[in-house]
Design a protein around this motif. Structure first.
Motif, short mmCIF file in Angstrom:
data_model
loop_
_atom_site.label_atom_id
_atom_site.label_comp_id
_atom_site.label_asym_id
_atom_site.label_seq_id
_atom_site.Cartn_x
_atom_site.Cartn_y
_atom_site.Cartn_z
N TYR A 149 -5.11 9.66 0.74
CA TYR A 149 -6.00 9.38 0.05
C TYR A 149 -7.37 9.60 0.93
O TYR A 149 -8.09 10.02 0.21
CB TYR A 149 -5.78 7.72 -0.11
CG TYR A 149 -6.77 7.13 -0.72
CD1 TYR A 149 -7.25 7.47 -2.20
CD2 TYR A 149 -7.71 6.34 -0.10
CE1 TYR A 149 -8.27 6.74 -3.06
CE2 TYR A 149 -9.16 5.76 -0.83
CZ TYR A 149 -8.95 5.92 -2.11
OH TYR A 149 -10.16 5.16 -2.85
N ASP A 150 -7.28 9.31 2.01
CA ASP A 150 -8.52 9.52 2.99
C ASP A 150 -8.98 10.89 2.91
O ASP A 150 -10.27 11.67 2.95
CB ASP A 150 -8.54 8.95 4.41
CG ASP A 150 -8.36 7.51 4.19
OD1 ASP A 150 -8.83 6.78 3.37
OD2 ASP A 150 -7.95 6.80 5.18
N GLY A 177 -8.34 13.36 0.34
CA GLY A 177 -8.86 13.62 -0.91
C GLY A 177 -10.20 13.08 -1.09
O GLY A 177 -11.11 13.65 -1.53
N ARG A 178 -10.19 11.85 -0.36
CA ARG A 178 -11.92 11.25 -0.69
C ARG A 178 -12.74 12.03 0.23
O ARG A 178 -13.99 12.18 -0.21
CB ARG A 178 -11.71 9.94 -0.05
CG ARG A 178 -11.15 8.78 -1.14
CD ARG A 178 -12.16 8.84 -2.38
NE ARG A 178 -11.93 7.65 -2.93
CZ ARG A 178 -12.39 7.60 -4.44
NH1 ARG A 178 -13.20 8.45 -4.90
NH2 ARG A 178 -12.23 6.40 -5.09
N SER A 231 0.83 -1.29 -0.17
CA SER A 231 -0.02 0.00 -0.12
C SER A 231 0.79 1.21 0.20
O SER A 231 0.26 2.56 0.15
CB SER A 231 -0.89 -0.11 1.43
OG SER A 231 -0.06 -0.16 2.53
N MET A 275 0.29 7.27 2.88
CA MET A 275 -0.60 7.19 1.57
C MET A 275 -2.14 7.13 1.76
O MET A 275 -2.70 7.96 1.20
CB MET A 275 0.03 6.11 0.73
CG MET A 275 1.51 6.32 0.41
SD MET A 275 1.89 7.94 -0.72
CE MET A 275 0.70 7.38 -1.93
N ASN A 276 -2.40 6.08 2.81
CA ASN A 276 -3.95 5.95 3.10
C ASN A 276 -4.34 7.21 3.66
O ASN A 276 -5.54 7.82 3.42
CB ASN A 276 -4.12 5.05 3.87
CG ASN A 276 -3.64 3.54 3.11
OD1 ASN A 276 -4.12 3.57 2.07
ND2 ASN A 276 -3.10 2.48 4.23
N THR A 299 1.38 14.05 -4.81
CA THR A 299 -0.10 13.93 -5.00
C THR A 299 -0.26 13.07 -6.21
O THR A 299 -1.50 12.76 -6.23
CB THR A 299 -0.45 15.33 -5.24
OG1 THR A 299 0.19 15.89 -6.61
CG2 THR A 299 -0.30 16.32 -4.24
N LEU A 347 -2.43 10.02 -5.03
CA LEU A 347 -3.85 10.06 -4.76
C LEU A 347 -4.61 10.17 -6.15
O LEU A 347 -5.85 9.82 -6.24
CB LEU A 347 -4.11 11.29 -4.01
CG LEU A 347 -5.49 11.85 -3.75
CD1 LEU A 347 -6.13 10.71 -3.07
CD2 LEU A 347 -5.41 13.09 -2.85
N ASP A 379 -10.28 4.58 -9.26
CA ASP A 379 -11.77 4.30 -8.87
C ASP A 379 -12.91 4.88 -9.54
O ASP A 379 -13.93 4.85 -9.39
CB ASP A 379 -11.83 4.82 -7.32
CG ASP A 379 -11.23 3.95 -6.20
OD1 ASP A 379 -10.74 2.89 -6.65
OD2 ASP A 379 -10.92 4.49 -5.41
N ALA A 427 -5.22 6.76 -7.47
CA ALA A 427 -5.85 6.14 -6.73
C ALA A 427 -7.49 6.52 -7.19
O ALA A 427 -8.42 5.65 -7.20
CB ALA A 427 -5.73 6.37 -5.25
N LEU A 428 -7.87 7.76 -7.34
CA LEU A 428 -8.94 8.37 -7.60
C LEU A 428 -9.42 7.88 -9.02
O LEU A 428 -10.39 7.75 -9.43
CB LEU A 428 -8.84 9.96 -7.55
CG LEU A 428 -8.85 10.42 -6.28
CD1 LEU A 428 -8.73 12.02 -6.11
CD2 LEU A 428 -10.04 10.10 -5.25
#
Length: 351
Positions: A165-166, A168-169, A98, A161-162, A200, A203, A210, A206-207
């Motif tokens: 990511y969180d 940004g989410r 991860s 990293m999580n 960045t 992220l 998804d 990851a977006l």
């Protein structure tokens, strides 16, 4: 220990690794994107054995090699060929864990210094010297980095990293996509291939993974537009630039066409007070424009080649035009003209 030199060397290694990683991202991303032209954006669901399936699947595989390349070449930049194997081990674990970009970067730096500072200085009997570069150093360094990555680097970097990511989410979940895209645009335009944008990218990826393909358009539009805007300013406001700067017009145009923001670095460094807010505001505007238009692209890199694959080419070009115009106008208003004396000196130097 000279901390400044250490940090400078780490930065140089990171930039070297990124410079090798970017072509992998570009080529893989474009190979993934091209089949969408004749599959109505459904290349990922193409039938096995078709050209679309072949291009998309192998493009995806190439794209997925980016962290292997990053880990290897960051380590290589520090310790040379002896650090390739531990760098590869770092990338392997980062890809399958991860930690992603951050894990490959941090692990690559540690692998490089492990080889450079410890293993290269390892004293062995003369009978084992020939085995040192092909067996002992690769084996020991790979084993050490395997344990460091799994039990130390991967957990910490993965958590960070999580966390990014969180965050940004969270911004995305409360409906402030324009704010998130503005932030991405700033990182692209002002980061110029450096650590700001590099931090960045995970992220963004990851977006995109998804299904948020608007993020890909943010990166594509803002990077190209800032180069075009700077290029236009050198043409329209000649009194603000030296002859050697105006001679960089082909480079800026290449940057816009191929999405390479590094061509702007000399212009930023020459007038930091003006160009810093220029690129920050320009990037934010570009991100907001993408949010307002809803334009998407199947991949976040590729410059003009990706532009032709946008969900709406006219809207994609509109985003670029608005941001480029703002960049040029900002420079025209706030950047000072060169004095006549400086112009004369510059002309003589150019001659």
């Amino acid at each position: 220990m000279d901390v400044k030199k250490f940090l400078k060397d780490c930065y140089a290694a990171m930039m070297a690794g990124i410079s090798y990683m970017v072509p992998v991202i570009v080529a893989g991303g474009i190979l993934q994107a091209i089949p969408n032209l004749w599959t109505n954006g459904a290349a990922a669901e193409a039938v096995e054995g078709t050209i679309a399936f072949t291009m998309y699947s192998w493009g995806s595989s190439l794209f997925g090699m980016m962290y292997y390349v990053l880990g290897m070449f960051v380590a290589f930049a520090i310790a040379g060929r002896g650090a390739f194997v531990p760098g590869l081990m770092v990338g392997l674990i980062a890809v399958n864990g991860s930690s992603g970009f951050l894990g490959a970067l941090v692990g690559g730096i540690i692998a490089g210094y492990l080889v450079k500072s410890v293993l290269m200085k390892l004293k062995l009997p003369s009978v084992l010297q020939s085995a040192k570069p092909v067996l002992i150093i690769p084996l020991l360094s790979a084993a050490i980095m395997m344990f460091l990555m799994v039990f130390m680097i991967e957990p910490v970097c993965g958590w960070l990293m999580n966390l990014i990511y969180d965050a940004g989410r969270f911004v995305e979940s409360i409906g402030y996509n324009w704010l998130l895209y503005a932030f991405f645009g700033i990182c692209v335009c002002f980061g110029m291939g450096g650590p700001i944008i590099a931090g960045t990218v995970p992220l963004m990826l990851a977006l995109i993974a998804d299904g948020n393909v608007e993020v890909a358009a943010v990166m594509n539009c803002t990077a190209c537009a800032s180069c075009y805007g700077t290029a236009l300013a050198t043409v329209l406001f000649k009194k603000k630039y030296r002859p050697d700067q105006r001679a960089n017009l082909p480079g800026l145009l290449t940057g816009g066409i191929c999405q390479i923001t590094e061509f702007q670095i000399p212009f930023l460094m020459d007038d930091i007070k003006v160009m810093t807010p220029c690129y920050i505001l320009s990037g934010a505007l570009g991100g907001i424009m993408v949010a307002l238009t809803g334009v998407t692209t199947p991949t976040f890199h590729g410059g003009i080649f990706t532009a032709f694959l946008a969900s709406s080419v006219p809207l994609h070009l509109l985003c670029i035009l608005v941001q480029a115009s703002f960049t040029c106008l900002f420079i025209g208003i706030f950047k000072k003209n060169l004095s006549e004396e400086n112009e004369e000196v510059s002309e003589l130097v150019a001659e």
